[in-house]
Enzyme design. Structure first.
Site, PDB file in Angstrom:
ATOM      1  NE  ARG A  51     -96.220  -0.271  52.394  1.00  0.00           N
ATOM      2  CZ  ARG A  51     -96.937  -1.147  53.101  1.00  0.00           C
ATOM      3  NH1 ARG A  51     -97.947  -0.751  53.792  1.00  0.00           N
ATOM      4  NH2 ARG A  51     -96.607  -2.432  53.137  1.00  0.00           N
ATOM      5  CB  THR A  52     -94.065   0.040  45.901  1.00  0.00           C
ATOM      6  OG1 THR A  52     -93.451   0.162  47.178  1.00  0.00           O
ATOM      7  CG2 THR A  52     -93.256   0.787  44.867  1.00  0.00           C
ATOM      8  CE  LYS A  81     -93.631 -19.661  30.094  1.00  0.00           C
ATOM      9  NZ  LYS A  81     -94.288 -19.068  28.920  1.00  0.00           N
ATOM     10  NE  ARG A 102     -90.985  -3.741  45.551  1.00  0.00           N
ATOM     11  CZ  ARG A 102     -91.548  -3.382  46.707  1.00  0.00           C
ATOM     12  NH1 ARG A 102     -92.169  -4.266  47.456  1.00  0.00           N
ATOM     13  NH2 ARG A 102     -91.497  -2.141  47.105  1.00  0.00           N
ATOM     14  CG  HIS A 130     -87.931   1.035  47.534  1.00  0.00           C
ATOM     15  ND1 HIS A 130     -88.675   1.596  46.510  1.00  0.00           N
ATOM     16  CD2 HIS A 130     -88.819   0.402  48.350  1.00  0.00           C
ATOM     17  CE1 HIS A 130     -89.945   1.307  46.705  1.00  0.00           C
ATOM     18  NE2 HIS A 130     -90.055   0.578  47.805  1.00  0.00           N
TER      19      HIS A 130
HETATM   20  N1   CP Z   1     -92.507   0.478  51.448  1.00  0.00           N
HETATM   21  C1   CP Z   1     -92.748  -0.487  50.543  1.00  0.00           C
HETATM   22  O1   CP Z   1     -91.964  -0.682  49.598  1.00  0.00           O
HETATM   23  O2   CP Z   1     -93.874  -1.205  50.769  1.00  0.00           O
HETATM   24  P1   CP Z   1     -94.421  -2.372  49.852  1.00  0.00           P
HETATM   25  O3   CP Z   1     -93.407  -3.512  49.947  1.00  0.00           O
HETATM   26  O4   CP Z   1     -95.751  -2.739  50.403  1.00  0.00           O
HETATM   27  O5   CP Z   1     -94.471  -1.867  48.442  1.00  0.00           O
END
Ligand code: CP
Length: 301
Positions: A51-52, A81, A102, A130
Site C-alpha cells: 500500500r504505502t 555495501k 521506509r 508510520h
Molecule cells: N499499511 C501499510 O503500511 O501497508 P504496506 O506495508 O503494504 O505498505
C-alpha cells in the site's frame, strides 16, 4: 524545509488543513494533475510494502511528478555495501526533489532529514512511527464521523511493535474528548511511554482483557497484525480475532479499521459488512499522500 517525519509535528489545525486538501483532491483529482510536473520523487523502501509504496508512487504520478524507485532497497541499494542513510540522501538529493523512505530503523527518517537537502517523507520507520498511515486513518475517521472530536477507539493487536498504532494515538490525542481502549495479548501491550504520553494529554488509556470489557458502542475498532518480523521467538497467534459473530456484538455504527496487511486477526467473513472499512481506508491513502506531496512543495494553495 518541510518533512513528514512524525505525528508529533502536527497540530489539530494543521491536520484539518491537510484533511480539507485531501478531501478536495478526492472530489476532483484531475484538477491537481499537473501540480508537480517539474518534480522527481525518489521512493526508497528497505522493507516490503504494498500500500504505502504503491500509493505514494500513484500519488506522485497523479500529480504529474516522475518517480525513481528501487523495489527492495535493503538488497538492491548500496546500503548492503555499508552506505549510511545520510550518504544515500546526499546522493539522491542530486537526482530527486523529495524522498519517501521506509526502513527497519526507528530513527531512519530523522537521519535522512538531518541531511536537510530534500524533503523526507517517513513511510514507516522500524517499530517507531508510520505517520502517513496514521494521517490516512484519521482522515478516514473524520470522513465517516464528520469530526475526530469525541471519538471512542479500541486499539487491538500488536500495540508494542505496531508503528501505525504509535503514530495514530499521538494524532488522536490532539482532539477533544477522545477515549482510547486497548486489547492485546499481554506480551504485545502498549508501552508505558505511550500510556504516559496519553495521560499527559488528558487521556486515560483503558487497558482491557477481553472483548466483553470493550464498550459496545465504540466508534472505531482498529486492529493490527502481530509484527512477527520485529521480534525473535514465537508468541503464538492473535487471540482476539474479529469475525462476524464478534463484530455483531458491537454497534451497527462501529467501524472496523486495519492498516493492512491482515493475517488472521480479521476473518474474511466480515469483509462485506458495511462496517468493514479497511479497504476504504487504504484507498484514502492515495488522496492523503497526494495532499502531503503538495504540502511539502508548497503547491497546496
Ligand atoms: N499499511 C501499510 O503500511 O501497508 P504496506 O506495508 O503494504 O505498505
Amino acid at each position: 524545509m518541510k518533512h513528514v517525519l512524525s505525528s508529533d509535528q502536527y497540530t489539530k489545525e494543521s491536520l484539518e488543513e491537510l484533511f480539507d486538501l485531501a478531501y478536495k483532491i478526492k472530489q476532483n483529482p484531475k484538477e491537481y494533475a499537473e501540480k508537480l510536473n517539474d518534480k522527481i520523487i525518489a521512493i526508497m523502501f528497505y522493507e516490503p510494502s504494498t500500500r504505502t509504496r504503491l500509493s505514494f508512487e500513484t500519488a506522485a504520478l497523479k500529480l504529474g511528478a516522475k518517480i525513481i524507485t528501487t523495489e527492495n532497497a535493503a538488497e538492491f541499494s548500496s546500503s548492503i555495501k555499508g552506505e549510511t542513510i545520510e550518504d544515500t540522501v546526499k546522493v539522491i538529493s542530486g537526482y530527486a526533489d523529495a524522498m519517501v523512505i521506509r526502513h527497519r530503523s526507528d530513527t531512519s527518517a530523522m537521519q535522512a532529514a538531518s541531511v536537510n537537502k530534500i524533503p523526507i517523507l517517513n513511510a514507516g520507520a522500524g517499530k517507531g512511527e508510520h505517520p502517513t498511515q496514521a494521517l490516512l486513518d484519521l482522515y478516514t475517521i473524520r470522513e465517516k464521523r464528520g469530526t475526530v472530536d469525541g471519538v471512542r477507539v479500541a486499539i487491538l493487536g500488536d500495540l508494542l511493535h505496531g508503528r501505525t498504532i504509535h503514530s495514530l494515538i499521538k494524532l488522536l490525542s490532539l482532539y477533544d474528548n477522545v477515549e482510547i481502549y486497548g486489547l492485546s495479548k499481554e506480551v504485545f501491550k502498549l508501552p508505558e511511554e505511550y500510556i504516559e504520553m496519553l495521560r499527559e494529554r488528558g487521556i486515560e488509556y483503558k487497558k482491557c482483557n477481553s472483548f466483553d470489557e470493550l464498550p459496545k458502542d465504540l466508534d472505531v475498532i482498529y486492529h493490527t497484525r502481530i509484527q512477527a518480523e520485529r521480534f525473535e521467538g514465537d508468541f503464538g497467534k492473535e487471540e482476539f480475532v474479529i469475525d462476524k459473530k464478534v463484530l455483531d456484538t458491537f454497534s451497527k455504527d462501529t467501524i472496523l479499521m486495519h492498516p493492512l496487511p491482515r493475517v488472521t486477526e480479521i476473518a474474511t467473513d466480515v469483509d462485506d459488512d458495511p462496517r468493514a472499512y479497511y479497504f476504504k481506508q487504504a484507498h484514502n491513502g492515495l488522496y492523503v499522500r497526494m495532499a502531503l506531496l503538495l504540502q511539502i512543495f508548497d503547491r497546496d494553495k
